[in-house]
Design a protein around this motif. Structure first.
Motif, mmCIF file in Angstrom:
data_model
loop_
_atom_site.group_PDB
_atom_site.id
_atom_site.type_symbol
_atom_site.label_atom_id
_atom_site.label_comp_id
_atom_site.label_asym_id
_atom_site.label_seq_id
_atom_site.Cartn_x
_atom_site.Cartn_y
_atom_site.Cartn_z
ATOM 1 N N ARG A 102 1.071 -1.539 -0.138
ATOM 2 C CA ARG A 102 0.127 -0.044 -0.251
ATOM 3 C C ARG A 102 0.812 0.899 -0.284
ATOM 4 O O ARG A 102 0.845 1.974 -0.686
ATOM 5 C CB ARG A 102 -0.509 0.204 1.478
ATOM 6 C CG ARG A 102 -1.662 -0.962 0.976
ATOM 7 C CD ARG A 102 -3.120 -0.871 2.265
ATOM 8 N NE ARG A 102 -2.763 -1.283 3.655
ATOM 9 C CZ ARG A 102 -2.474 -0.940 4.640
ATOM 10 N NH1 ARG A 102 -2.833 0.264 5.060
ATOM 11 N NH2 ARG A 102 -2.358 -2.100 5.995
ATOM 12 N N ASP A 103 2.004 1.574 0.697
ATOM 13 C CA ASP A 103 2.387 2.380 0.556
ATOM 14 C C ASP A 103 3.657 2.341 -0.271
ATOM 15 O O ASP A 103 4.221 3.907 -0.728
ATOM 16 C CB ASP A 103 3.805 2.204 2.031
ATOM 17 C CG ASP A 103 2.677 3.029 3.601
ATOM 18 O OD1 ASP A 103 2.142 3.042 3.485
ATOM 19 O OD2 ASP A 103 3.857 2.599 4.525
ATOM 20 N N PHE A 104 3.797 1.645 -1.302
ATOM 21 C CA PHE A 104 4.819 1.694 -2.119
ATOM 22 C C PHE A 104 4.112 2.598 -3.464
ATOM 23 O O PHE A 104 3.582 2.976 -4.196
ATOM 24 C CB PHE A 104 4.895 0.150 -2.928
ATOM 25 C CG PHE A 104 5.607 0.049 -3.977
ATOM 26 C CD1 PHE A 104 7.143 0.585 -4.175
ATOM 27 C CD2 PHE A 104 5.231 -0.181 -4.558
ATOM 28 C CE1 PHE A 104 7.346 0.441 -5.643
ATOM 29 C CE2 PHE A 104 5.975 -0.370 -6.430
ATOM 30 C CZ PHE A 104 7.357 0.126 -6.908
ATOM 31 N N ALA A 105 2.261 2.161 -3.444
ATOM 32 C CA ALA A 105 1.609 2.229 -4.490
ATOM 33 C C ALA A 105 1.273 4.036 -3.789
ATOM 34 O O ALA A 105 1.754 5.350 -4.926
ATOM 35 C CB ALA A 105 0.646 1.948 -4.575
ATOM 36 N N TYR A 106 1.278 4.393 -2.744
ATOM 37 C CA TYR A 106 1.212 5.315 -2.472
ATOM 38 C C TYR A 106 2.272 6.420 -2.599
ATOM 39 O O TYR A 106 2.029 7.912 -3.446
ATOM 40 C CB TYR A 106 0.798 5.912 -0.837
ATOM 41 C CG TYR A 106 1.109 7.174 -0.509
ATOM 42 C CD1 TYR A 106 -0.865 6.755 -0.206
ATOM 43 C CD2 TYR A 106 1.419 8.232 0.092
ATOM 44 C CE1 TYR A 106 -0.842 8.784 0.416
ATOM 45 C CE2 TYR A 106 1.714 9.213 0.530
ATOM 46 C CZ TYR A 106 0.251 9.236 1.164
ATOM 47 O OH TYR A 106 0.044 11.067 1.040
ATOM 48 N N ASP A 107 3.420 6.141 -2.736
ATOM 49 C CA ASP A 107 4.729 6.979 -3.226
ATOM 50 C C ASP A 107 4.668 6.695 -4.077
ATOM 51 O O ASP A 107 5.392 8.692 -4.195
ATOM 52 C CB ASP A 107 5.641 6.461 -2.263
ATOM 53 C CG ASP A 107 6.576 5.638 -0.484
ATOM 54 O OD1 ASP A 107 4.846 6.540 0.060
ATOM 55 O OD2 ASP A 107 6.564 5.419 0.156
ATOM 56 N N ASN A 108 4.442 5.982 -4.906
ATOM 57 C CA ASN A 108 4.456 6.317 -6.332
ATOM 58 C C ASN A 108 3.085 7.309 -6.554
ATOM 59 O O ASN A 108 4.519 8.498 -8.010
ATOM 60 C CB ASN A 108 4.304 4.935 -7.492
ATOM 61 C CG ASN A 108 5.434 3.989 -7.704
ATOM 62 O OD1 ASN A 108 6.608 4.543 -7.530
ATOM 63 N ND2 ASN A 108 5.119 2.956 -7.147
ATOM 64 N N VAL A 109 2.569 7.696 -6.598
ATOM 65 C CA VAL A 109 1.682 8.782 -6.206
ATOM 66 C C VAL A 109 1.705 9.289 -5.971
ATOM 67 O O VAL A 109 2.445 11.149 -7.109
ATOM 68 C CB VAL A 109 0.047 8.574 -6.221
ATOM 69 C CG1 VAL A 109 -1.002 9.295 -6.222
ATOM 70 C CG2 VAL A 109 -0.037 7.076 -7.126
ATOM 71 N N ALA A 110 2.589 10.211 -4.705
ATOM 72 C CA ALA A 110 2.438 10.870 -3.854
ATOM 73 C C ALA A 110 4.118 11.815 -4.591
ATOM 74 O O ALA A 110 3.613 12.643 -5.137
ATOM 75 C CB ALA A 110 2.922 10.679 -2.551
ATOM 76 N N ASN A 111 5.218 11.238 -5.177
ATOM 77 C CA ASN A 111 5.789 11.147 -5.535
ATOM 78 C C ASN A 111 6.163 12.001 -7.191
ATOM 79 O O ASN A 111 7.206 12.633 -7.276
ATOM 80 C CB ASN A 111 7.569 10.734 -5.837
ATOM 81 C CG ASN A 111 8.212 9.602 -4.164
ATOM 82 O OD1 ASN A 111 7.673 10.771 -3.280
ATOM 83 N ND2 ASN A 111 8.388 8.610 -4.492
ATOM 84 N N ASN A 112 4.877 11.574 -7.135
ATOM 85 C CA ASN A 112 4.674 11.975 -9.469
ATOM 86 C C ASN A 112 3.430 13.027 -9.239
ATOM 87 O O ASN A 112 3.368 13.265 -10.183
ATOM 88 C CB ASN A 112 4.698 11.513 -9.907
ATOM 89 C CG ASN A 112 5.642 10.250 -10.256
ATOM 90 O OD1 ASN A 112 7.153 10.570 -10.424
ATOM 91 N ND2 ASN A 112 5.941 8.531 -10.082
ATOM 92 N N ARG A 113 2.874 13.484 -7.896
ATOM 93 C CA ARG A 113 1.451 14.026 -8.089
ATOM 94 C C ARG A 113 1.670 15.545 -8.859
ATOM 95 O O ARG A 113 0.836 16.153 -9.449
ATOM 96 C CB ARG A 113 1.758 14.389 -6.717
ATOM 97 C CG ARG A 113 2.160 15.337 -5.831
ATOM 98 C CD ARG A 113 1.895 15.317 -4.256
ATOM 99 N NE ARG A 113 2.450 15.891 -3.745
ATOM 100 C CZ ARG A 113 3.472 15.607 -2.641
ATOM 101 N NH1 ARG A 113 3.925 14.796 -2.936
ATOM 102 N NH2 ARG A 113 4.066 16.739 -2.245
ATOM 103 N N TYR A 114 3.129 16.337 -8.754
ATOM 104 C CA TYR A 114 2.867 17.536 -9.397
ATOM 105 C C TYR A 114 2.696 17.480 -11.036
ATOM 106 O O TYR A 114 2.750 17.996 -11.736
ATOM 107 C CB TYR A 114 3.932 18.703 -8.791
ATOM 108 C CG TYR A 114 4.311 18.789 -7.440
ATOM 109 C CD1 TYR A 114 2.987 19.742 -7.051
ATOM 110 C CD2 TYR A 114 5.560 18.560 -6.509
ATOM 111 C CE1 TYR A 114 2.989 19.843 -5.461
ATOM 112 C CE2 TYR A 114 5.295 18.806 -5.145
ATOM 113 C CZ TYR A 114 4.087 19.221 -4.848
ATOM 114 O OH TYR A 114 4.097 19.529 -3.641
#
Length: 195
Positions: free
Chosen positions: A169-181
């Motif tokens: 779950r955190d891996f998926a979250y981090d991928n979205v968060a790191n590319n959100r901008y």
């Protein structure tokens, strides 16, 4: 700094000293404290106690400011300049008819205080954080906990998603968060519309 001669003499005269002492990285202890082996432990215990007192004072100050008996609702901290985060807050507001959650941008002074209370750096805007009176949640745990406050079917969906291992779950979250901008962009006003 110790010279090579001092280091080698410490090593050969006392091979039982810890490695950092053999190489002269710490000052010598008084002989009686070294024999008892208590001086380093006392320093570590005192440092830990000092850290615990600082953490308790931050928690007490933020509890008095944000979690009063009249309003103990959790606070969702989010990136106020991220379009994805602002959209997430709008989504949560639409599906929270009881207004169970309060919202604050991470960049605000209040957000920075609550980040410190949660044990995070006050400049860390990498994750949504849900701050409850007794506990804080980050990353995917925060998202699932927020879902539990919303109307149906989100609490049931949160229960189902808890079966997914946290590291996935955190891996998926981090991928979205790191590319959100990159994907969703930033707000042009550098300020959040929802306060």
């Amino acid at each position: 700094m110790a010279t090579a001669a001092q280091c080698s003499s410490w090593y050969y005269t006392s091979p039982t000293l810890p490695l950092h002492r053999r190489h002269g990285l710490l000052r010598r202890q008084p002989p009686q404290a070294a024999q008892r082996g208590q001086w380093p432990r006392l320093q570590v215990a005192a440092a830990a106690a000092g850290g615990a007192r600082a953490e308790d004072s931050i928690k007490a100050a933020t509890d008095a400011e944000f979690f009063q008996p009249s309003d103990t609702r959790p606070i969702m901290l989010f990136d106020g300049v991220c379009n994805l985060c602002n959209g997430g807050v709008r989504f949560v507001r639409e599906h929270d008819p009881n207004r169970s959650i309060r919202y604050m941008p991470l960049q605000s002074e209040s957000g920075r205080k609550l980040l410190q209370r949660s044990g995070r750096s006050p400049d860390d805007i990498s994750s949504v954080v849900l701050v409850e009176k007794d506990r804080s949640y980050i990353k995917s745990e925060a998202v699932l906990r927020i879902m539990e406050y919303l109307n149906l079917p989100f609490p049931q969906l949160a229960i189902f998603l808890k079966f997914v291992p946290l590291f996935l779950r955190d891996f998926a979250y981090d991928n979205v968060a790191n590319n959100r901008y990159i994907v969703f962009g930033r707000s042009e006003t550098e300020a959040c519309e929802i306060l």
